[in-house]
Design a protein around this motif. Structure first.
Motif, PDB file in Angstrom:
ATOM      1  N   THR A  69       0.660  -0.891  -0.015  1.00 45.30           N
ATOM      2  CA  THR A  69       0.022   0.029  -0.314  1.00 45.30           C
ATOM      3  C   THR A  69       0.614   1.562  -0.296  1.00 45.30           C
ATOM      4  O   THR A  69       1.890   1.289   0.393  1.00 45.30           O
ATOM      5  CB  THR A  69      -1.151  -0.253   1.267  1.00 45.30           C
ATOM      6  N   LEU A  70       0.275   2.403  -0.407  1.00 42.24           N
ATOM      7  CA  LEU A  70       1.191   3.548   0.133  1.00 42.24           C
ATOM      8  C   LEU A  70       1.554   4.100   1.213  1.00 42.24           C
ATOM      9  O   LEU A  70       0.237   3.904   2.420  1.00 42.24           O
ATOM     10  CB  LEU A  70      -0.247   4.277  -0.658  1.00 42.24           C
ATOM     11  N   LYS A  71       2.126   5.036   1.099  1.00 44.18           N
ATOM     12  CA  LYS A  71       2.889   5.273   2.946  1.00 44.18           C
ATOM     13  C   LYS A  71       2.930   6.448   2.463  1.00 44.18           C
ATOM     14  O   LYS A  71       4.189   6.845   1.457  1.00 44.18           O
ATOM     15  CB  LYS A  71       4.011   4.359   2.928  1.00 44.18           C
ATOM     16  N   LEU A  72       2.297   7.585   3.412  1.00 51.34           N
ATOM     17  CA  LEU A  72       3.313   8.801   3.363  1.00 51.34           C
ATOM     18  C   LEU A  72       4.242   9.386   3.783  1.00 51.34           C
ATOM     19  O   LEU A  72       3.573   8.874   5.268  1.00 51.34           O
ATOM     20  CB  LEU A  72       1.767  10.201   3.014  1.00 51.34           C
ATOM     21  N   VAL A  73       5.558   9.594   3.554  1.00 51.26           N
ATOM     22  CA  VAL A  73       5.980   9.838   4.137  1.00 51.26           C
ATOM     23  C   VAL A  73       6.456  11.592   4.041  1.00 51.26           C
ATOM     24  O   VAL A  73       7.043  11.812   2.891  1.00 51.26           O
ATOM     25  CB  VAL A  73       8.011   9.140   4.440  1.00 51.26           C
ATOM     26  N   VAL A  74       6.442  12.241   4.986  1.00 53.39           N
ATOM     27  CA  VAL A  74       6.608  14.513   5.295  1.00 53.39           C
ATOM     28  C   VAL A  74       8.269  14.215   5.350  1.00 53.39           C
ATOM     29  O   VAL A  74       7.973  14.088   6.872  1.00 53.39           O
ATOM     30  CB  VAL A  74       5.310  14.921   5.370  1.00 53.39           C
ATOM     31  N   LEU A  75       9.047  14.692   5.079  1.00 49.06           N
ATOM     32  CA  LEU A  75      10.477  15.312   5.676  1.00 49.06           C
ATOM     33  C   LEU A  75      10.220  16.804   6.184  1.00 49.06           C
ATOM     34  O   LEU A  75      10.320  17.934   4.893  1.00 49.06           O
ATOM     35  CB  LEU A  75      11.161  15.048   4.909  1.00 49.06           C
ATOM     36  N   ARG A  76       9.867  17.418   6.855  1.00 55.31           N
ATOM     37  CA  ARG A  76       9.877  18.762   7.569  1.00 55.31           C
ATOM     38  C   ARG A  76      10.315  19.781   7.823  1.00 55.31           C
ATOM     39  O   ARG A  76      11.693  18.674   8.027  1.00 55.31           O
ATOM     40  CB  ARG A  76       8.376  18.544   8.595  1.00 55.31           C
ATOM     41  N   ASP A  77      11.011  20.870   7.421  1.00 56.91           N
ATOM     42  CA  ASP A  77      12.018  21.105   7.422  1.00 56.91           C
ATOM     43  C   ASP A  77      11.064  22.972   8.956  1.00 56.91           C
ATOM     44  O   ASP A  77       9.734  23.476   8.343  1.00 56.91           O
ATOM     45  CB  ASP A  77      11.753  21.801   6.761  1.00 56.91           C
ATOM     46  N   VAL A  78      11.563  23.006   9.502  1.00 56.44           N
ATOM     47  CA  VAL A  78      10.998  24.327  10.204  1.00 56.44           C
ATOM     48  C   VAL A  78      10.679  26.061   9.480  1.00 56.44           C
ATOM     49  O   VAL A  78      10.223  26.686   9.935  1.00 56.44           O
ATOM     50  CB  VAL A  78      11.363  24.686  11.144  1.00 56.44           C
ATOM     51  N   GLU A  79      11.366  26.171   8.098  1.00 54.82           N
ATOM     52  CA  GLU A  79      11.444  27.214   7.296  1.00 54.82           C
ATOM     53  C   GLU A  79      10.305  26.403   6.040  1.00 54.82           C
ATOM     54  O   GLU A  79      10.930  26.117   5.443  1.00 54.82           O
ATOM     55  CB  GLU A  79      12.029  27.175   6.906  1.00 54.82           C
ATOM     56  N   THR A 106      10.600  15.934  11.049  1.00 56.80           N
ATOM     57  CA  THR A 106      11.073  17.408  11.487  1.00 56.80           C
ATOM     58  C   THR A 106      12.521  17.089  11.733  1.00 56.80           C
ATOM     59  O   THR A 106      12.851  16.581  12.205  1.00 56.80           O
ATOM     60  CB  THR A 106      10.033  17.746  12.425  1.00 56.80           C
ATOM     61  N   ALA A 107      12.962  18.305  11.100  1.00 55.07           N
ATOM     62  CA  ALA A 107      14.190  18.600  10.164  1.00 55.07           C
ATOM     63  C   ALA A 107      14.752  19.139  11.856  1.00 55.07           C
ATOM     64  O   ALA A 107      13.460  20.036  12.393  1.00 55.07           O
ATOM     65  CB  ALA A 107      14.961  19.380   9.402  1.00 55.07           C
TER      66      ALA A 107
END
Length: 153
Positions: A69-79, A106-107
């Motif tokens: 199945t799909l998996k959503l991975v979000v690499l977040r930045d504070v900016e 989150t970075a």
């Protein structure tokens, strides 16, 4: 192991996080021989979000074995640009409403390069760990060697 048995869509929420998303997709292929999609918000929040209504987003809770199945991975930045934040939040909500698993990382750090390096390091580790979990030696790249040999002939 969070990525196992999924097709990850890896999104970065800033230019630096998008570089880390690209690197993670590449490392998953190189180390774990594992496919992944990557992109940068807000664009992927329009293009790839359509996959949330596709066949890999569907789950059969009565199936004897789970399918990929799909998996959503979000690499977040504070900016994050405010428009990106809105697109990210709306996309994550849509994924969760469809029972698509979501992971947000989150970075950390003050400088964009520091934040990008932290995400890249985590991704490199994760790709190697996934390879080992599938009992795959991450070092040989026989397909690349084969293609190079065919080109040189």
């Amino acid at each position: 192991m969070d990525l196992a048995e999924s097709v990850p869509m890896i999104w970065g929420s800033s230019p630096a996080a998008a570089v880390a998303a690209y690197r993670l997709a590449c490392q998953l292929s190189a180390n774990a021989k594992y496919p992944a999609l990557h992109g940068e918000l807000p664009d992927v929040g329009h293009h790839q979000v359509a996959a949330l209504d596709g066949p890999l987003a569907e789950r059969d809770i009565f199936a004897d074995t789970s399918g990929r199945t799909l998996k959503l991975v979000v690499l977040r930045d504070v900016e994050e640009h405010p428009q990106v934040t809105r697109r990210r939040e709306a996309s994550l909500r849509a994924a969760r409403e469809r029972d698509v698993p979501v992971t947000e990382l989150t970075a950390e750090g003050e400088h964009p390069l520091e934040r990008m390096a932290g995400l890249i390091g985590l991704g490199d580790y994760a790709s190697t760990y996934l390879a080992l979990g599938y009992d795959i030696d991450p070092t040989p790249v026989s397909a690349i060697t084969e293609v190079k040999a065919r080109i040189s002939q």
